[in-house]
Design a protein around this motif. Structure first.
Motif, PDB file in Angstrom:
ATOM      1  N   LEU A  15       0.824  -1.218   0.000  1.00  0.00           N
ATOM      2  CA  LEU A  15       0.000   0.000   0.000  1.00  0.00           C
ATOM      3  C   LEU A  15       0.856   1.265   0.000  1.00  0.00           C
ATOM      4  O   LEU A  15       0.488   2.270  -0.640  1.00  0.00           O
ATOM      5  CB  LEU A  15      -0.942  -0.025   1.218  1.00  0.00           C
ATOM      6  CG  LEU A  15      -1.947  -1.186   1.245  1.00  0.00           C
ATOM      7  CD1 LEU A  15      -2.867  -1.061   2.462  1.00  0.00           C
ATOM      8  CD2 LEU A  15      -2.754  -1.249  -0.031  1.00  0.00           C
ATOM      9  N   ARG A  16       1.993   1.209   0.698  1.00  0.00           N
ATOM     10  CA  ARG A  16       2.886   2.384   0.670  1.00  0.00           C
ATOM     11  C   ARG A  16       3.411   2.609  -0.747  1.00  0.00           C
ATOM     12  O   ARG A  16       3.508   3.754  -1.217  1.00  0.00           O
ATOM     13  CB  ARG A  16       4.053   2.179   1.642  1.00  0.00           C
ATOM     14  CG  ARG A  16       3.699   2.441   3.092  1.00  0.00           C
ATOM     15  CD  ARG A  16       4.958   2.615   3.939  1.00  0.00           C
ATOM     16  NE  ARG A  16       5.822   1.440   3.871  1.00  0.00           N
ATOM     17  CZ  ARG A  16       5.761   0.404   4.704  1.00  0.00           C
ATOM     18  NH1 ARG A  16       4.848   0.403   5.683  1.00  0.00           N
ATOM     19  NH2 ARG A  16       6.583  -0.621   4.591  1.00  0.00           N
ATOM     20  N   ALA A  17       3.763   1.514  -1.430  1.00  0.00           N
ATOM     21  CA  ALA A  17       4.291   1.642  -2.794  1.00  0.00           C
ATOM     22  C   ALA A  17       3.244   2.242  -3.724  1.00  0.00           C
ATOM     23  O   ALA A  17       3.574   3.023  -4.631  1.00  0.00           O
ATOM     24  CB  ALA A  17       4.741   0.277  -3.305  1.00  0.00           C
ATOM     25  N   LEU A  18       1.975   1.900  -3.523  1.00  0.00           N
ATOM     26  CA  LEU A  18       0.915   2.424  -4.390  1.00  0.00           C
ATOM     27  C   LEU A  18       0.688   3.907  -4.161  1.00  0.00           C
ATOM     28  O   LEU A  18       0.207   4.615  -5.048  1.00  0.00           O
ATOM     29  CB  LEU A  18      -0.388   1.656  -4.119  1.00  0.00           C
ATOM     30  CG  LEU A  18      -0.464   0.220  -4.649  1.00  0.00           C
ATOM     31  CD1 LEU A  18      -1.770  -0.440  -4.227  1.00  0.00           C
ATOM     32  CD2 LEU A  18      -0.342   0.180  -6.176  1.00  0.00           C
ATOM     33  N   GLN A  19       1.013   4.381  -2.967  1.00  0.00           N
ATOM     34  CA  GLN A  19       0.785   5.802  -2.653  1.00  0.00           C
ATOM     35  C   GLN A  19       1.911   6.692  -3.148  1.00  0.00           C
ATOM     36  O   GLN A  19       1.756   7.922  -3.174  1.00  0.00           O
ATOM     37  CB  GLN A  19       0.625   5.981  -1.132  1.00  0.00           C
ATOM     38  CG  GLN A  19      -0.769   5.605  -0.632  1.00  0.00           C
ATOM     39  CD  GLN A  19      -1.000   6.064   0.769  1.00  0.00           C
ATOM     40  OE1 GLN A  19      -0.176   5.848   1.663  1.00  0.00           O
ATOM     41  NE2 GLN A  19      -2.109   6.737   1.012  1.00  0.00           N
ATOM     42  N   ARG A  20       3.030   6.100  -3.545  1.00  0.00           N
ATOM     43  CA  ARG A  20       4.154   6.930  -3.983  1.00  0.00           C
ATOM     44  C   ARG A  20       3.872   7.580  -5.323  1.00  0.00           C
ATOM     45  O   ARG A  20       3.210   7.042  -6.165  1.00  0.00           O
ATOM     46  CB  ARG A  20       5.418   6.074  -4.081  1.00  0.00           C
ATOM     47  CG  ARG A  20       5.906   5.603  -2.704  1.00  0.00           C
ATOM     48  CD  ARG A  20       7.267   4.945  -2.807  1.00  0.00           C
ATOM     49  NE  ARG A  20       7.613   4.341  -1.544  1.00  0.00           N
ATOM     50  CZ  ARG A  20       7.929   3.052  -1.392  1.00  0.00           C
ATOM     51  NH1 ARG A  20       7.932   2.259  -2.446  1.00  0.00           N
ATOM     52  NH2 ARG A  20       8.231   2.577  -0.227  1.00  0.00           N
TER      53      ARG A  20
END
Length: 493
Positions: free
Chosen positions: A488-493
């Motif tokens: 999820l962190r990667a998708l928010q970048r």
């Protein structure tokens, strides 16, 4: 030599987990074949020398030679002594034939309208392996396998080769009797052995209800959100599903009268609503029973995992409260024991026993006798009750742990809604991410999530996931939560 993009395509094909069962030379051969079919390598173009390609892929030269040999045998490449390997002229003819087919035309095996609807409906995808967080999967590593094996040996010793024959289409009588005693005691049902129909799954029960009780075009009222397997079973039978909203007390049954006065059935998961986890309040249970009686309609009650209730005993089933014999009670041992058992059942009104049993003979005839006889002994010997009690404690601990882990590691992304029972937890996306993108990215990371949005029909849906916790040990849950947090962190970048 391959261009960089072509080489990377071959590497990606080789490394795809979906192709892991193929030998390495077959993966290389099929990856190159796809490049040729897609036109990424033109007719007459040379392929890399086997030694050079082997070095680029970090495999043995023999492996590449085996791949090239298969491509040559299939006519995709020509091998010229002293010159190397080249894409064959025959490929040009294959591509020409492919171009004559319109891009929008999907090859059809001549399906009927019903068959096409079944196919495009997508079926019901089972989570075959216990990857986090696949919903509905039980913990099988704690199953008392030695006890099961002992009871199965007893069955084979007592029944001999008779256990290898057909069983009655309604099910083995000893199992039907054990099921009736169990649901009467634990679920407050009104069942007898002659009212139980043993099936392979609750999904089969839903399909039977759709085809035996209703005609194409009839309306069936369903919860919104609803179990996707039920909606697809009804859609496949040509029924019109009319969604009724769900709140904290379950289906809003007061809307039944206005939603579709001519509806012929209502589908409920009253003990533990799927996917919200709500329990249908008693006054609503009585109201839906009265509605069915007044409209001469059926109640299809799916009691899929009521064994796992973590705060007191679950509410008695609707079937046991219904004096009018309008309720079909559906149960399964897939969740309480193990998916490979393939035993579910229905408790039927007396008038439906024979029609449902006859209809069942047109599907698969009967259930295997040995598992039925073994399960009957497992229940009668008290092993089923003991296993359920042990799993209820275990699953309750895992539910609480998952809630803590989500708060700790996913608090910026998800809000858990801790259920009072069941084997999965709804978690709402609070960070504005696309549910579909998150589900897709998680799957590529080895994490299975069931999106909540697709379970809604008409009511406004909150984006989120259904996260199964029953099949995963504490360390597995923690690792999976950390992995999902990274996704999820990667998708928010």
């Amino acid at each position: 030599m391959f261009r960089h993009a072509q080489l990377e395509s071959v590497k990606a094909w080789i490394g795809d987990p979906a192709h892991a069962a193929l030998p390495l030379h077959a993966r290389i051969q099929r990856a190159i074949r796809q490049l040729i079919l897609d036109g990424a390598i033109n007719v007459g173009r040379p392929l890399p020398a086997s030694r050079a390609l082997a070095r680029s892929l970090a495999v043995s030269r023999d492996t590449v030679e085996a791949a090239y040999g298969q491509l040559h045998a299939e006519g995709f490449i020509e091998r010229r002594v002293g010159s190397g390997s080249f894409v064959s002229e025959r490929v040009r003819q294959r591509r020409a034939g492919a171009r004559r087919t319109p891009a929008y035309a999907t090859p059809s095996p001549g399906l009927s309208r019903r068959g096409a609807m079944l196919f495009h409906n997508g079926g019901v995808r089972d989570f075959l392996a216990p990857r986090a967080f696949a919903p509905g999967l039980p913990e099988t590593r704690h199953f008392p396998l030695q006890t099961w094996e002992r009871l199965q040996r007893q069955v084979l010793k007592e029944h001999g080769t008779r256990a290898l024959l057909h069983s009655p289409p309604q099910g083995v009588e000893t199992l039907r009797s054990a099921i009736a005693d169990y649901v009467n005691l634990e679920r407050g049902a009104r069942a007898t052995a002659d009212r139980v129909l043993v099936l392979t799954s609750s999904q089969q029960a839903l399909a039977l209800c759709a085809h035996v009780l209703l005609d194409a075009g009839d309306r069936v009222l369903i919860e919104d959100p609803a179990y996707h397997g039920a909606r697809r079973a009804f859609d496949a039978a040509g029924l019109e599903c009319v969604p009724i909203p769900v709140d904290a007390d379950g289906m809003c049954v007061q809307r039944l009268h206005d939603a579709a006065p001519d509806a012929r059935a209502v589908f409920l998961t009253p003990s533990h609503q799927f996917p919200t986890g709500a329990t249908l309040a008693l006054d609503r249970r009585l109201a839906v029973i009265e509605w069915a009686h007044r409209h001469d309609a059926w109640i299809i009650e799916d009691d899929y995992d009521s064994e796992f209730h973590y705060a007191g005993k679950p509410t008695a089933c609707v079937q046991g409260l219904d004096p009018h014999e309008r309720t079909i009670y559906v149960g399964t041992f897939t969740k309480s024991l193990f998916p490979g058992l393939r035993i579910g059942y229905m408790v039927l009104p007396p008038a439906l026993v024979e029609p449902m049993t006859v209809a069942r003979t047109l599907l698969d005839g009967h259930s295997a006798p040995v598992p039925q006889l073994t399960l009957a002994r497992f229940i009668e010997g008290g092993h089923f009750g003991a296993h359920v009690r042990a799993m209820r404690t275990l699953y309750g601990e895992r539910r609480d742990l998952l809630a803590r882990l989500v708060h700790q590691h996913l608090g910026h992304h998800l809000q858990p809604r801790v259920p009072a029972g069941g084997m999965q937890m709804p978690c709402i996306l609070t960070c504005g991410l696309s549910e579909a993108r998150a589900v897709h990215a998680a799957r590529h990371a080895g994490i299975d999530l069931l999106g909540l949005g697709g379970l809604h029909a008409a009511s406004a849906s909150e984006a989120g996931f259904l996260m199964g916790f029953a099949a995963h040990a504490p360390d597995e849950l923690e690792a999976a939560v950390r992995g999902l947090a990274g996704v999820l962190r990667a998708l928010q970048r």
